[in-house]
Design an enzyme around this catalytic site. Structure first.
Site, PDB file in Angstrom:
ATOM      1  N   ARG A  22      11.216  -1.853   7.777  1.00  0.00           N
ATOM      2  CA  ARG A  22      10.566  -2.712   6.792  1.00  0.00           C
ATOM      3  C   ARG A  22      11.616  -3.408   5.953  1.00  0.00           C
ATOM      4  O   ARG A  22      12.534  -2.771   5.440  1.00  0.00           O
ATOM      5  CB  ARG A  22       9.633  -1.898   5.893  1.00  0.00           C
ATOM      6  CG  ARG A  22       8.443  -1.316   6.630  1.00  0.00           C
ATOM      7  CD  ARG A  22       7.537  -0.535   5.706  1.00  0.00           C
ATOM      8  NE  ARG A  22       6.504   0.176   6.462  1.00  0.00           N
ATOM      9  CZ  ARG A  22       5.666   1.056   5.946  1.00  0.00           C
ATOM     10  NH1 ARG A  22       5.741   1.348   4.659  1.00  0.00           N
ATOM     11  NH2 ARG A  22       4.762   1.659   6.704  1.00  0.00           N
ATOM     12  N   SER A 113       2.469  -1.953   6.212  1.00  0.00           N
ATOM     13  CA  SER A 113       1.440  -1.054   5.695  1.00  0.00           C
ATOM     14  C   SER A 113       0.866  -1.532   4.373  1.00  0.00           C
ATOM     15  O   SER A 113       0.253  -2.592   4.302  1.00  0.00           O
ATOM     16  CB  SER A 113       1.996   0.369   5.586  1.00  0.00           C
ATOM     17  OG  SER A 113       0.969   1.284   5.275  1.00  0.00           O
ATOM     18  N   HIS A 114       1.077  -0.770   3.312  1.00  0.00           N
ATOM     19  CA  HIS A 114       0.482  -1.029   2.011  1.00  0.00           C
ATOM     20  C   HIS A 114       1.328  -1.963   1.154  1.00  0.00           C
ATOM     21  O   HIS A 114       0.946  -2.266   0.017  1.00  0.00           O
ATOM     22  CB  HIS A 114       0.283   0.290   1.266  1.00  0.00           C
ATOM     23  CG  HIS A 114       1.561   1.081   1.156  1.00  0.00           C
ATOM     24  ND1 HIS A 114       2.183   1.640   2.245  1.00  0.00           N
ATOM     25  CD2 HIS A 114       2.340   1.385   0.093  1.00  0.00           C
ATOM     26  CE1 HIS A 114       3.282   2.260   1.853  1.00  0.00           C
ATOM     27  NE2 HIS A 114       3.401   2.114   0.554  1.00  0.00           N
ATOM     28  N   ASP A 277      -5.989  -0.092   3.303  1.00  0.00           N
ATOM     29  CA  ASP A 277      -4.758  -0.814   2.977  1.00  0.00           C
ATOM     30  C   ASP A 277      -4.467  -1.936   3.960  1.00  0.00           C
ATOM     31  O   ASP A 277      -5.317  -2.323   4.761  1.00  0.00           O
ATOM     32  CB  ASP A 277      -3.590   0.162   2.915  1.00  0.00           C
ATOM     33  CG  ASP A 277      -3.210   0.704   4.289  1.00  0.00           C
ATOM     34  OD1 ASP A 277      -4.109   0.858   5.137  1.00  0.00           O
ATOM     35  OD2 ASP A 277      -2.014   0.968   4.521  1.00  0.00           O
ATOM     36  N   ASP A 279      -2.698  -2.326   6.761  1.00  0.00           N
ATOM     37  CA  ASP A 279      -2.846  -2.175   8.208  1.00  0.00           C
ATOM     38  C   ASP A 279      -3.955  -1.205   8.605  1.00  0.00           C
ATOM     39  O   ASP A 279      -4.104  -0.877   9.772  1.00  0.00           O
ATOM     40  CB  ASP A 279      -1.520  -1.748   8.844  1.00  0.00           C
ATOM     41  CG  ASP A 279      -1.087  -0.342   8.446  1.00  0.00           C
ATOM     42  OD1 ASP A 279      -1.431   0.089   7.339  1.00  0.00           O
ATOM     43  OD2 ASP A 279      -0.392   0.303   9.243  1.00  0.00           O
ATOM     44  N   ASP A 281      -4.565   2.059   7.807  1.00  0.00           N
ATOM     45  CA  ASP A 281      -4.368   3.484   8.070  1.00  0.00           C
ATOM     46  C   ASP A 281      -4.497   4.360   6.821  1.00  0.00           C
ATOM     47  O   ASP A 281      -4.399   5.583   6.921  1.00  0.00           O
ATOM     48  CB  ASP A 281      -3.033   3.740   8.774  1.00  0.00           C
ATOM     49  CG  ASP A 281      -1.812   3.367   7.945  1.00  0.00           C
ATOM     50  OD1 ASP A 281      -1.977   2.845   6.824  1.00  0.00           O
ATOM     51  OD2 ASP A 281      -0.684   3.576   8.429  1.00  0.00           O
ATOM     52  N   ARG A 282      -4.746   3.764   5.666  1.00  0.00           N
ATOM     53  CA  ARG A 282      -4.897   4.548   4.444  1.00  0.00           C
ATOM     54  C   ARG A 282      -6.301   4.376   3.878  1.00  0.00           C
ATOM     55  O   ARG A 282      -7.012   3.434   4.224  1.00  0.00           O
ATOM     56  CB  ARG A 282      -3.856   4.139   3.402  1.00  0.00           C
ATOM     57  CG  ARG A 282      -2.425   4.362   3.864  1.00  0.00           C
ATOM     58  CD  ARG A 282      -1.422   4.020   2.783  1.00  0.00           C
ATOM     59  NE  ARG A 282      -0.066   4.194   3.293  1.00  0.00           N
ATOM     60  CZ  ARG A 282       0.943   4.677   2.584  1.00  0.00           C
ATOM     61  NH1 ARG A 282       0.767   5.031   1.331  1.00  0.00           N
ATOM     62  NH2 ARG A 282       2.147   4.806   3.116  1.00  0.00           N
ATOM     63  N   LYS A 376      -2.758   7.920  11.055  1.00  0.00           N
ATOM     64  CA  LYS A 376      -3.775   8.073  10.026  1.00  0.00           C
ATOM     65  C   LYS A 376      -4.770   6.919  10.155  1.00  0.00           C
ATOM     66  O   LYS A 376      -4.445   5.882  10.725  1.00  0.00           O
ATOM     67  CB  LYS A 376      -3.150   8.134   8.638  1.00  0.00           C
ATOM     68  CG  LYS A 376      -2.082   7.090   8.328  1.00  0.00           C
ATOM     69  CD  LYS A 376      -1.426   7.419   6.999  1.00  0.00           C
ATOM     70  CE  LYS A 376      -0.309   6.443   6.659  1.00  0.00           C
ATOM     71  NZ  LYS A 376       0.938   6.767   7.343  1.00  0.00           N
TER      72      LYS A 376
END
Length: 543
Positions: A22, A113-114, A277, A279, A281-282, A376
């Site tokens: 990232r 992600s987030h 989030d 992508d 996964d949260r 997740k």
């Protein structure tokens, strides 16, 4: 179209973290940066000649351009096929499922992600293996090693694919299949949960607010919640993926999902609220004026998962990351289930899941999942909660009150100090590390240190050891604080401080977590000298 071999040199800083590489979007957009890292992935996994890969991302800025580059490189490196989500979109759990369902050799997931998205925000790329999970430590090491010695990458000199057109096309001998990014995942959810019972909830007037945060789960939530389960239109808010996530921060917690929190704490709040989030996964779970911490959510799901058809036979075990509270351990011990404490990073759960040692996994950073994929899964967690609510007929608040009365309450909070000077953050951890042997027996306020260590994990499946996974300090009476530098940021260092206190007294289970943890918070600052060493008066984010 011809294959070009472009000479290059290693680029500093391409070491993958817990979930791939990232960086700022502008860094990934530098000439050769994406190409170097992509070729290192291909080389690090032993080449992709004749292999099938899944490719997709969360729709953030540069997602489509990067996928076009990756496809040209995959074709030039001899891949047989790439399966790509329409529009370049795939949630991370949907990509994991697609890898597994299609028997692919792995996948490339484009996401940070987030983290925020946009030309001035963040971008990321990670490789997932044939089991659908993030690359193992060994594979990650090989990819990083290749970034340090790479001298060329291979790419076609043209041949972009229309990512919006469903169906098959050819790219210099490589098959490209553009697929509906939602359908396979939605079908999988229908095999795990009692959709009829959940639909009955909605028919009975049960109200839900799902905040997709302008991110990837919008299309998935619209299809499953509104189309398949019959929730009223408008149940899903902020449901259209945006390259910059609507200018927001797609992290499902009370700070960044404040709009949802305002709805759920209003006088006429819906029965159930949730968010996911960037992508997908949260997750964040909240009832009427009742926020559920991710650690408590994992524990509740571990206790009640067998109410859903896909888990009716019970769970093999439950695993949590080290920073996550021990609430799930208490459930596992009471039910006679195996339980494991792993380092942060979903890849550590993969071995346990593949070996059938656990069924359910979770992290305090709002990630929960099961053996249905190797990531997740935010929307999965929401559906499991809805299934439990339908089966019990209880509210979120009632479920949590019952849970704490049965198992006790692990008061828990995470304090994040973001963009801390990297040298100062590393010095703070080094100072704690050097004092671990002297801490037991020390008194801080009204707390006494009972133990201190640096967490190390011996994988029970492959025998590997992962050391240096965070500083833990334990207090008499069931308290704990852990310190860890996060690998998910792109600016400076993020110091995460995890605070926990077990309470079993019936009259003390309804406190505000920050009040219940006041002594632990003060002890954490005193022991680590946070204010002195970081110059911060307090955390940037409290969850």
């Amino acid at each position: 179209m011809t294959i070009q071999t472009i000479e290059t040199k290693p680029i500093d800083g391409q070491k993958p973290g817990t979930s791939g590489l990232r960086k700022k979007t502008a860094v990934f957009m530098q000439p050769g940066y994406l190409e170097n890292y992509t070729q290192a992935i291909f080389d690090g996994i032993g080449g992709i000649g004749g292999k099938t890969l899944v490719v997709g991302g969360d729709g953030r800025y540069f997602n489509d351009v990067a996928i076009a580059t990756i496809l040209r490189m995959a074709a030039a490196n001899g891949a047989a096929k790439c399966i790509v989500g329409q529009g370049g979109l795939l949630s991370t759990p949907a990509a994991s499922h697609l890898i597994r369902k299609r028997g692919a050799d792995g996948g490339l997931i484009l996401s940070a992600s987030h983290n925020p998205g946009g030309p001035k925000a963040d971008f990321g790329l990670k490789y997932n293996g044939p089991n659908g999970g993030p690359a193992t430590e060994g594979v990650t090491a090989k990819i990083f090693a290749r970034t340090e010695e790479i001298d060329a990458y291979r790419i076609l000199d043209g041949g972009d694919v229309d990512l919006d057109a469903l169906g098959d096309t050819a790219l210099a001998g490589m098959q490209v299949e553009i697929v509906d990014p939602v359908a396979d995942y939605a079908d999988l959810m229908g095999t795990l949960f009692d959709f009829d019972a959940i639909a009955d909830l909605f028919r009975g007037g049960f109200r839900v607010c799902f905040d997709a945060m302008h991110a990837i789960t919008g299309p998935y939530a619209h299809e499953i919640l509104e189309n398949r389960l019959g929730a009223p239109a408008g149940t899903v808010i902020n449901g259209v993926p945006s390259p910059d996530f609507g200018g927001g921060h797609p992290d499902p917690n009370p700070v960044w999902a404040k709009a949802l929190m305002d709805v759920m704490y209003a006088e006429d709040a819906p029965d159930f609220g949730a968010a996911s989030d960037g992508d997908g996964d949260r997750n964040m779970i909240v009832g009427q004026r009742c926020y559920v911490s991710p650690s408590d959510s994992l524990a509740l799901l571990a206790d009640k998962a067998d109410l859903a058809p896909g888990y009716a036979g019970g769970l093999a075990g439950v695993a949590r990351s080290m920073p996550t509270s021990a609430a799930a351990d208490r459930v596992a011990e009471a039910k006679g289930m195996a339980h494991f404490e792993t380092p942060t990073g979903w890849k550590f759960f993969g071995n346990l899941l593949d070996a059938d040692k656990v069924t359910l996994c979770g992290e305090e950073s709002a990630g929960t999942g099961s053996n249905h994929v190797r990531e997740k899964d935010g929307l999965w967690a929401v559906l499991l909660w809805l299934n439990i609510l339908a089966a019990t007929g209880k509210s979120v608040a009632d479920l949590m009150a019952d849970h704490w009365a049965t198992y006790g309450r692990n008061y828990y909070s995470r304090h994040d100090y973001e963009a801390v000077d990297s040298a100062a953050a590393n010095d703070l951890i080094a100072n704690l590390r050097g004092r671990l042997g002297d801490l037991p027996g020390q008194t801080v306020g009204n707390l006494t240190v009972s133990g201190a260590d640096e967490f190390s994990y011996d994988d029970p499946v492959d025998g590997s050891t992962s050391s240096g996974q965070g500083i833990r300090i334990f207090f008499e009476g069931g308290g704990r604080v852990a310190f860890r530098l996060s690998g998910t940021g792109t600016d400076g260092a993020t110091l995460r401080v995890y605070l926990e206190q077990l309470e079993t007294a019936p009259g003390a289970l309804g406190k505000d977590p920050q009040e219940a943890l006041a002594g632990i918070i003060a002890a954490a600052d005193a022991l680590a000298e946070i204010k002195v060493r970081t110059g911060r008066d307090g955390p940037d984010v409290i969850t």
